[in-house]
Design a protein around this motif. Sequence first.
Motif, mmCIF file in Angstrom:
data_model
loop_
_atom_site.group_PDB
_atom_site.id
_atom_site.type_symbol
_atom_site.label_atom_id
_atom_site.label_comp_id
_atom_site.label_asym_id
_atom_site.label_seq_id
_atom_site.Cartn_x
_atom_site.Cartn_y
_atom_site.Cartn_z
ATOM 1 N N TYR A 64 96.168 65.960 -43.051
ATOM 2 C CA TYR A 64 96.301 65.095 -41.881
ATOM 3 C C TYR A 64 95.796 63.686 -42.201
ATOM 4 O O TYR A 64 94.841 63.492 -42.909
ATOM 5 N N TRP A 75 102.114 67.147 -30.219
ATOM 6 C CA TRP A 75 103.555 67.268 -30.340
ATOM 7 C C TRP A 75 104.325 66.566 -29.237
ATOM 8 O O TRP A 75 105.538 66.679 -29.168
ATOM 9 N N ASN A 113 105.512 72.302 -35.707
ATOM 10 C CA ASN A 113 105.947 71.078 -36.368
ATOM 11 C C ASN A 113 107.456 71.000 -36.552
ATOM 12 O O ASN A 113 108.033 69.910 -36.478
ATOM 13 N N GLN A 134 93.404 70.699 -43.317
ATOM 14 C CA GLN A 134 92.887 69.501 -42.667
ATOM 15 C C GLN A 134 93.085 68.274 -43.543
ATOM 16 O O GLN A 134 93.324 67.173 -43.056
ATOM 17 N N ASN A 192 99.793 82.020 -39.873
ATOM 18 C CA ASN A 192 100.406 81.197 -40.914
ATOM 19 C C ASN A 192 101.816 80.724 -40.568
ATOM 20 O O ASN A 192 102.442 80.015 -41.359
ATOM 21 N N ILE A 224 101.165 63.933 -39.793
ATOM 22 C CA ILE A 224 101.812 64.868 -40.702
ATOM 23 C C ILE A 224 102.885 64.105 -41.460
ATOM 24 O O ILE A 224 103.850 63.639 -40.880
ATOM 25 N N SER A 244 102.176 75.793 -44.445
ATOM 26 C CA SER A 244 100.814 75.779 -43.925
ATOM 27 C C SER A 244 100.259 74.394 -44.127
ATOM 28 O O SER A 244 100.683 73.666 -45.015
ATOM 29 N N LEU A 245 99.310 73.994 -43.289
ATOM 30 C CA LEU A 245 98.687 72.696 -43.389
ATOM 31 C C LEU A 245 97.182 72.842 -43.419
ATOM 32 O O LEU A 245 96.612 73.615 -42.673
ATOM 33 N N LYS A 249 102.211 79.448 -37.328
ATOM 34 C CA LYS A 249 101.935 78.572 -36.188
ATOM 35 C C LYS A 249 102.290 77.117 -36.454
ATOM 36 O O LYS A 249 102.975 76.470 -35.648
ATOM 37 N N GLU A 250 101.835 76.561 -37.567
ATOM 38 C CA GLU A 250 102.071 75.145 -37.834
ATOM 39 C C GLU A 250 103.560 74.853 -37.990
ATOM 40 O O GLU A 250 104.065 73.842 -37.496
ATOM 41 N N SER A 251 104.276 75.727 -38.689
ATOM 42 C CA SER A 251 105.710 75.509 -38.859
ATOM 43 C C SER A 251 106.445 75.626 -37.530
ATOM 44 O O SER A 251 107.391 74.889 -37.266
ATOM 45 N N TYR A 281 98.573 75.859 -25.619
ATOM 46 C CA TYR A 281 97.810 75.381 -26.772
ATOM 47 C C TYR A 281 96.385 75.024 -26.356
ATOM 48 O O TYR A 281 96.177 74.398 -25.327
#
Length: 320
Positions: free
Chosen positions: A268, A196, A165, A265, A158, A233, A262-263, A160-162, A188
């Motif tokens: 997107y 990214w 990004n 799907q 939880n 995003i 958190s993101l 990872k995305e932050s 990755y």
Amino acid sequence: MPNLQFYRGQIPSSPDGVFIEDFHNKWHRKYSKLEEVHSYIQWLFPLQEPGMNYQAKELTKKEIEAFLEDGTAKQRLVASYKLMLDFYGIELSNDITGEVKRANNWRERFDNLETNTHNNLRITRILKCLGTLGFPHYQAPLVRFFLEQTLVKDKLYNVKESALNYFIFAVIDKQERRNLVKYAYAHYEPKHEFVWCPKTIQSIFRGETFPDDNNPIDLKQDDIDNTASYRQIDTAQSSYEASDRGSSITTPNTSQHPTIDSLKQSDYQTSSGHPEGNTDNWRKRAADKPTEHELPKRINISEGTTNADHDERKNKGADQ
């Protein structure tokens, strides 16, 4: 200069009424308090724009300049950093370089990070503050730590995305930022979903050797040429595409960079469907994002926005 006064021990935080030394001595390892109280983080790590604690004040140019000349204040900022690192299960292993490692309590504290994702906002605030108040060299080691934990060791899902990004792009040093993107790309999977940096940069990364690796990335050219459509995003796109309204100070300030916890799907979009236009140009700039004073302003946000499904908190937006 209330933030400097606070760090000099002249005034307590508000509304909690706690002096800086008491935070360091009496709140150390008080994990429930550090988790549940939301009004202290703005005092320990002040930024250049207002947050949700209206009793905490944003940094000013004069205050930053004075802070950078105050050895005691800077020493206490490092102590605040160590306080929060311990809360997250991390240890500052080198005060000079800023290198960090897992602390002995990392399992318990990582569980807390996974459960209470508003801490991603706090981490972004900490990174920005370090860059503003004299410790930009502390930024990259912390971000690298989170990339390693999430991408290599498969921990902290939880976060990872932050980390990808926003933590990366809070780093002021351009070369350090590029190295972090490169490290993230190397670890990755699947490679074709890495968004990214653009494919042209990925092509450059493909044959390079990493500072801590003996071999270049094992990546076939087809993996690059067949890259899938980039994900979009919203918050990041807005941050990079908006016109620069400037900052009155040239001291490092990444406070306008948002984060998300958190993101899904559904969050997107394809570039063609984004109201700001095509995202390819943004992707091409991602790895070499402008430095702090070139970043666009955000509106009354300290650590950025969260998703609608953000974990429920007692005080709405309290950590901003």
